[in-house]
Design an enzyme around this catalytic site. Structure first.
Site, PDB file in Angstrom:
ATOM      1  N   GLU A  13     -55.519  -1.195  63.007  1.00 52.72           N
ATOM      2  CA  GLU A  13     -55.717  -1.541  64.416  1.00 52.72           C
ATOM      3  C   GLU A  13     -56.484  -0.418  65.087  1.00 52.72           C
ATOM      4  O   GLU A  13     -57.698  -0.435  65.133  1.00 52.72           O
ATOM      5  CB  GLU A  13     -54.360  -1.795  65.087  1.00 52.72           C
ATOM      6  CG  GLU A  13     -54.451  -2.391  66.475  1.00 52.72           C
ATOM      7  CD  GLU A  13     -53.100  -2.871  66.976  1.00 52.72           C
ATOM      8  OE1 GLU A  13     -53.018  -3.175  68.166  1.00 52.72           O
ATOM      9  OE2 GLU A  13     -52.148  -2.937  66.182  1.00 52.72           O
TER      10      GLU A  13
ATOM     11  N   GLU B 283     -43.669   2.967  69.109  1.00 51.80           N
ATOM     12  CA  GLU B 283     -44.116   1.725  69.742  1.00 51.80           C
ATOM     13  C   GLU B 283     -42.933   0.908  70.255  1.00 51.80           C
ATOM     14  O   GLU B 283     -42.951   0.374  71.363  1.00 51.80           O
ATOM     15  CB  GLU B 283     -44.916   0.895  68.744  1.00 51.80           C
ATOM     16  CG  GLU B 283     -45.420  -0.427  69.278  1.00 51.80           C
ATOM     17  CD  GLU B 283     -46.281  -1.158  68.275  1.00 51.80           C
ATOM     18  OE1 GLU B 283     -47.093  -2.003  68.698  1.00 51.80           O
ATOM     19  OE2 GLU B 283     -46.165  -0.879  67.055  1.00 51.80           O
TER      20      GLU B 283
END
Length: 877
Positions: free
Chosen positions: A467, A743
């Site tokens: 990502e 996260e």
């Protein structure tokens, strides 16, 4: 104490070599006696012996002041000195000189062509050996100066006569290449020798043609070519100039890099090295002719901030043997970078290095990397003491599994043969925080490391999996913290230009910038609150923290188009209550498969952001002197606030979404009617209590909840949130041994296994936005005017802390606060830089205005519990 002016700086550069601005604004910092203030300044501009001395300017300003002379031409250098005069008539000596040099300011300045390998490649292959490029040339003995201007499709590292040019990495970085391709300027005077010289370059895939995207991703998103664009300009002592450019006279050969990519790592075969290839005398007769092509120079832009560099090296803290018998290096810190090794072994044998952020069951755990292989391989040439570091990749990791190492790995580590090199954009550190609570200090350190790892040319979301993109929502919530810890003004102002370039014609701001293809969730691009609001929030944050209205000017059209789009989407009722929204992303109550399924109504979030962005738009217009827009957007903001209150605030002051984020937004964005503010604050505190002081907010609510509690008189609840150690909480990760921000609140579960969600990063800075509250409220250092021209010192001790401190290198100089509770007394030491003033507000006391210098205040410690007592300045220095 004398008055001393530091060497001036230009725009947002520490070193202004190759600036893209012809009339760069000038800043300087002054050290002077307490209370001294500037009344006027003089600037002296030396342009190669021609000195401009404009008249004195009557101004107290010293940040980003106008260039006082004729604009610089391309390549032109100027030396600038500053002298200041105080309100009392005292005058400083001239400052040390600061030097600024323009880059190539006009497209017509570029003569170079883009050159690349002259052989056929399979564009779909995973193993496309990037080329080495070289050209030999001669120079005279009387070289006065030499500049190299260079960029690439892909990544480059240039050598001249066998010596590396510059110390930057992953250049030219990742921009919206079709709109803006960054070039760098290097002083290479010392690289040249009389007679024969060679310029050569390595190339790598990087973001340009390397694999990008989720779950396999895409290659060749910007093109299939790897090509170099370089222009070397040699100036001789007689004033003549010789220009050596990339053109069809260059030669190319496959490099020892068999493959390279950000996600998968680098494979390097040292047996394929071409010894001396970038030095004179090398025989390149069997090299290929290059393919040369014209590149539109109108898209070439000079950097606005520093490049990526190695800023630190770490040695392993342990060499582990896993249950399967593998050797794993623990560096003790989750970091972003790559390993450098020194090894001796048989030719053809290889060392394989695989990286991961965490261990599970004693082995490196790579599932969170998804499809990113994150593996580097070095094939040995058979020489003693071979040294290697990958050139064109980076990894997010704490642990490195090493296989194929010849000999004793533990002994090699002890000799320093394996080190981790930390890479990120080389920003200037500007902020520090410390408290009496070691866990809070570690939390702050985790925020710092997450920022370092994710500020690698662009502000990314995570640095390890498939990502690593520039999510707009993440930086929108984190920008205030980032702007305290580091000088991000140049880097983020550059990235915001890419945001504007990627913005759709209707005003839609993409979820991430630069834009790459993705799955259905992100494609086609749709407008979304909090993420799209980066167009208004982040320019305003940068203006508040760095005092630069130029950022507002540059981003004004982008911000306006965003707000006008939301105005159309909301319609006459001013409620943005339709369409796709992420809402309070990663609310801890959301299921792993649907992170947007939060407690708070996603349309409540959208309308709240609409109100705040309209307000920000009005403020931007006010700063820039656009009264019609200021009035229009102020009226729009008021309309949306009223609509929000009518739709989402109940008669008893509660919210339709009875959730922490709903109240945090309503309070933090000033959307609750004044009469209901106290009730909203009480309910928020009750929700915190009902949750056992655990976090119940996601990306949107987390940056706001602590302030919302504090401003409504519930700082004790904010401290209870801060100090909770059970998941979900900030300190849960600290207790679990985390060294960066995660996260998910529970990326690692209490049993030591990794959260089963497909998005489980251990280095994601967004939830670390609480550090801004640590700086402003716990320590008590906040901007009171743009650029910290006025500072607010308002410490609010609590949570059992006995001391806390913060320092911040403001545009005017170092501001600092340190407080401690000593017996029955709260003692506070303050530093106000020259050029700034400050307001002091201690618990239980009134306001005191102070000038520059060092100050000491004391009040009864009982005031911490909000018992009114007088505040007195014990001393001023």
């Amino acid at each position: 104490m004398s008055i001393t002016v530091g060497a001036p700086t230009f725009e947002h550069h520490r070193q202004a070599l190759g600036t893209g601005v012809a009339a760069p604004r000038i800043s300087w910092k002054t050290q002077a006696p307490p209370g001294w203030s500037q009344a006027a300044y003089e600037v002296q501009v030396d342009r190669g012996g021609t000195v401009d001395s404009p008249p004195s300017v009557h101004s107290a300003d010293s940040v980003l002041q106008p260039w006082p002379a004729a604009p610089l031409g391309s390549r032109e250098q100027a030396t600038v000195r500053v002298r200041v005069t105080g309100a009392d008539g005292t005058r400083s000596e001239w400052s040390e000189p600061g030097t600024v040099e323009a880059g190539l300011l006009e497209p017509s300045d570029w003569q170079a062509m883009a050159v690349g390998a002259g052989w056929e490649e399979d564009p779909a292959s995973d193993e496309r050996r990037p080329p080495l490029l070289r050209r030999e040339f001669a120079v005279r003995s009387d070289v006065a100066s030499a500049r190299l201007y260079v960029t690439a499709h892909g990544l480059y590292e240039v050598e001249i006569n066998g010596r590396r040019v510059g110390d930057d990495a992953m250049s030219p970085g990742w921009t919206t290449y079709n709109h803006r391709l960054r070039y760098y300027t290097y002083d290479v005077t010392g690289h040249l020798a009389s007679g024969a010289n060679v310029i050569g370059s390595w190339l790598g895939d990087g973001w340009y043609r390397g694999r990008l995207g989720w779950y396999g991703g895409f290659q060749n998103l910007y093109g299939t070519d790897l090509s170099l664009l370089a222009q070397l300009e040699v100036r001789y002592s007689d004033g003549s100039v010789e220009v050596i450019t990339t053109d069809d006279s260059w030669r190319a050969a496959p490099s020892p890099i068999v493959r390279s990519g950000n996600y998968d790592g680098e494979l390097y075969d040292a047996r394929l090295e071409l010894d001396g290839w970038s030095r004179p005398g090398f025989d390149d007769a069997d090299w290929h002719r290059v393919v040369a092509a014209h590149r539109d120079p109108a898209t070439l832009v000079a950097p606005e901030g520093p490049p990526v560099r190695c800023t630190q090296e770490l040695t392993p803290v342990a060499v582990l043997t896993t249950p399967s018998g593998r050797k794993v290096l623990d560096f003790g810190q989750n970091l972003v970078g790559r390993l450098r090794i020194r090894v001796s072994g048989e030719a053809g044998n290889s060392v394989l290095i695989s990286t991961a952020e965490v261990l599970q069951d004693g082995e490196i755990y790579t599932r969170p990397l998804r499809s990113a292989k994150s593996t580097d391989e070095y094939i040995m040439a058979g020489r003693p003491g071979e040294e290697w570091e990958p050139r064109f990749t980076f990894h997010g990791f704490r642990y490195s599994e090493v296989s194929g190492w010849p000999g004793d790995l533990e002994a090699a580590v002890a000799r320093g043969d394996v080190v981790a090199r930390v890479y990120h954009t080389d920003l200037e550190r500007t902020g520090w925080f410390e408290s009496s609570n070691p866990s809070v200090n570690r939390l702050h350190e985790n925020v710092l490391w997450s920022m370092r790892g994710n500020f690698l040319d662009i502000p990314t979301d995570c640095p390890q999996r498939d990502e690593r993109v520039g999510w707009t929502g993440d930086i929108q919530v984190f920008a205030p913290t980032a702007s305290y810890l580091y000088d991000v003004s140049g880097m983020l102002s550059s990235w915001l230009k890419d945001v504007a370039a990627e913005q759709l014609p209707d005003g839609t701001v993409p979820w991430y910038v630069p834009v790459i293809p993705a799955h259905k969730m992100w494609t086609p691009i749709r407008p979304g609150a909090a993420w799209g609001d980066v167009a208004t929030f982040t320019p305003w944050t940068l203006y508040e923290r760095f005092g630069d209205p130029g950022i507002l000017e540059a981003q004004y059209d982008s911000a306006k188009r965003w707000v006008e789009l939301v105005e159309r989407l909301a319609g006459p009722d001013r409620l943005w209550n339709e369409g796709f929204q992420l809402g309070d992303w990663l609310d801890p109550s959301a299921p792993p498969h649907d992170p947007a399924d939060a407690r708070t109504d996603r349309y409540l979030v959208a309308t709240a952001y609409f109100a705040r962005s309209a307000d920000r738009m009005a403020r931007m217009a006010g700063v820039l002197g656009r009264p019609d827009d200021e009035e229009r957007f102020a009226r729009l903001a008021a309309d949306v606030r009223r609509a929000f209150a009518a739709a989402y605030v109940l008669p008893d002051g509660r919210m339709t979404s009875d959730a922490q984020t709903a109240y945090s937004l309503a309070i933090g964005f000033e959307l609750v009617p004044e009469a209901d503010m106290a009730a909203a604050g009480r309910r928020l505190a009750e929700l915190v209590e009902e949750a056992g002081h655990r976090i119940a907010t996601g990306f949107v609510g987390t940056p706001l909840v602590s302030d919302a509690l504090t401003v409504t008189g519930h700082a004790d609840s904010a401290y209870s949130l801060l100090l909770e150690e059970q998941a979900p909480s900030w300190l849960y990760a600290v207790v679990q041994g985390g060294t960066t921000i995660w996260e998910r609140w529970d990326s690692m579960l209490p049993d030591g296994t990794v959260n089963p969600g497909k998005m489980t990063s251990f280095n994601h800075y967004a939830l670390g936005a609480v550090a801004d509250w640590l700086h402003r409220v716990v320590a008590g250092l906040a901007p009171g005017a743009p650029g910290y021209r006025h500072i607010v010192f308002r410490p609010q001790p609590g949570g059992g802390l006995t001391h806390a401190s913060a320092e911040h290198e403001t545009p005017y100089g170092r501001a600092a606060i340190a407080w401690r509770i000593d017996g029955g007394t709260l003692r506070v030491d303050l530093t106000v830089p020259t050029g700034a003033t400050a307001t002091v507000q201690l618990p239980g006391g009134g306001e005191v205005e102070i000038h520059s210098g060092k100050h000491h205040f004391e009040s009864a410690a009982a005031a911490v519990d909000r018992v009114p007592v007088p505040v007195r300045e014990a001393s001023a220095m």
